[in-house]
Design an enzyme around this catalytic site. Sequence first.
Site, PDB file in Angstrom:
ATOM      1  N   GLY A 184       0.818  -1.154  -0.027  1.00  0.00           N
ATOM      2  CA  GLY A 184       0.079   0.055   0.152  1.00  0.00           C
ATOM      3  C   GLY A 184       0.837   1.274   0.001  1.00  0.00           C
ATOM      4  N   GLY A 185       0.518   2.228   1.017  1.00  0.00           N
ATOM      5  CA  GLY A 185       1.258   3.500   0.968  1.00  0.00           C
ATOM      6  C   GLY A 185       2.441   3.175   1.364  1.00  0.00           C
ATOM      7  N   GLY A 419      23.143   9.996 -32.182  1.00  0.00           N
ATOM      8  CA  GLY A 419      22.428  10.640 -30.735  1.00  0.00           C
ATOM      9  C   GLY A 419      23.217  10.041 -29.617  1.00  0.00           C
ATOM     10  CB  ALA A 420      23.626   6.455 -28.708  1.00  0.00           C
TER      11      ALA A 420
END
Length: 529
Positions: A184-185, A419-420
């Site tokens: 949960g939280g 771009g790498a």
Amino acid sequence: MTELQELTAPAPRADARGRVAELHATRELARRGPGERATRAQHAKGKLTARERIGLLLDPGSFSEVEQLRRHRAVGFGIEDRKPHTDGVVTGWGTVEGRTVFVYAHDFRMFGGALGEAHAEKIHKIMDMAIAAGAPLVSLNDGAGARIQEGVSALAGYGGIFRRNVRASGVIPQISVILGPCAGGAAYSPALTDFVFMVRGISQMFITGPDVVKAVTGEDVTQDRLGGADVHAELTGVAHFVYEDERTCLAEVRYLLSLLPSSNQQEPPAAQCTDPATRRGEALLGLVPAEGRLPYDMRRVIEEIVDDGDFLEVHEHWAPNILCGLARLGGAVVGVVANQPVCLAGVLDIRASEKAARFVRMCDAFNIPLLSLVDVPGFLPGVDQEHGGVIRHGAKLLYAYCEATVPRVQVILRKAYGGAYIVMDSRSIGTDLSYAWPTNEIAVMGAEGAANVIFRKQIAEAEDPDAMRARVVKDYRSELMHPYYAAERGLVDDVIDPAETRPLLIRAFRMLRTKQAEQPVRKHANTPL
């Protein structure tokens, strides 16, 4: 004796001793917890108790507990009849290798480690103390979520933890160790911290448990398959480290702490180096094939370069096409980011970009210099990658490097395409020094791909297309991809003998130790999340 004197007079000596004896008895009850039966049940699950865990984490005899006698004040649903001391969480501070570390540990034997108002306030206090003292915080998580009997007060307690996690982020190292359920939280606090450790067989993290999943979706799944250690180590990337047992896990937490500064106001702790700073790496020539298409294990390269071959890999099982981890060079801590040619040829993709970006930002936050070892053929092509947002995720890594102000050194081993190449901390985005081995190929793309684009028409019209293609590929490679092309244009600082990599890096990082970088004035940047 007057009435006032009677009221302020010290109690008889025997009563004082009795009170002290009562104090010791009460504290001993608090230390022992709910009893042997609950302890045996914890051990039967292969789990240690909260105090046993703290004993393994901290230096012997160094733990000082805070609010040991705290109890909850809740009423209703029978909880008022159960008011154990500590309220199910042990908090305090001690030392790891002599340096102060704050810790809190859920005690599953009380309320299943569930968080209530008093429980949360104890955690809030120790987090505030850690931030104020400028010392790391380690949480030992073993709890079933919010204490249902306390309702919204318990939920508000989580909110206070999350707010402090964010306040401490980049200020002090925060380490979460999952040693049982974290549901949960409760799962969001570890997700906000710098490192998450898990143990196979006993650790689980999920927002909604198997019963809720089955009720809502009809899926039948076990806790381990839903949120076990391997799930978070391999699929989600939530877990940075996974081990087989608690003792090994906690020993590795200690090792990680030895590589981190106490806060962002300090440098990582230096260590005496017995591995000569002048040691040459002759083995590197045999580890890395000159042929760019042949794979090799980048881990072996890293181990050959760093002190004594010690490399603490982060996220080893997630996005294995890029390696991230901590090591030492000449006794000083460095963060290493390296493409891994043995997996997907070392390409960058969505997961690799996220993994490396998070690691680069952590290193920059805690004054850890960055070493980037580059052998990257580009970004992974494909519809799934494009539709999954590879542009946005790739921008995270680009942003992290551009933002980093720590000393940065790049070494290009072989391929560095497109771009790498730029994203892997190239000179154009601000690396301080860039070196290349004689086997480097820095280009927009591989020679074959480039030739097919530039000379498509000539190849198609040639009498012998294959011969024509081979010739133009050779010409392109010799003209634009020779080992000294980037050096001639100032895009790398030097082409080096691979065997000299370790001594050169040690000298470079020593020189950069006093680097100063100006930051623009702004509230905060808008990171491409």
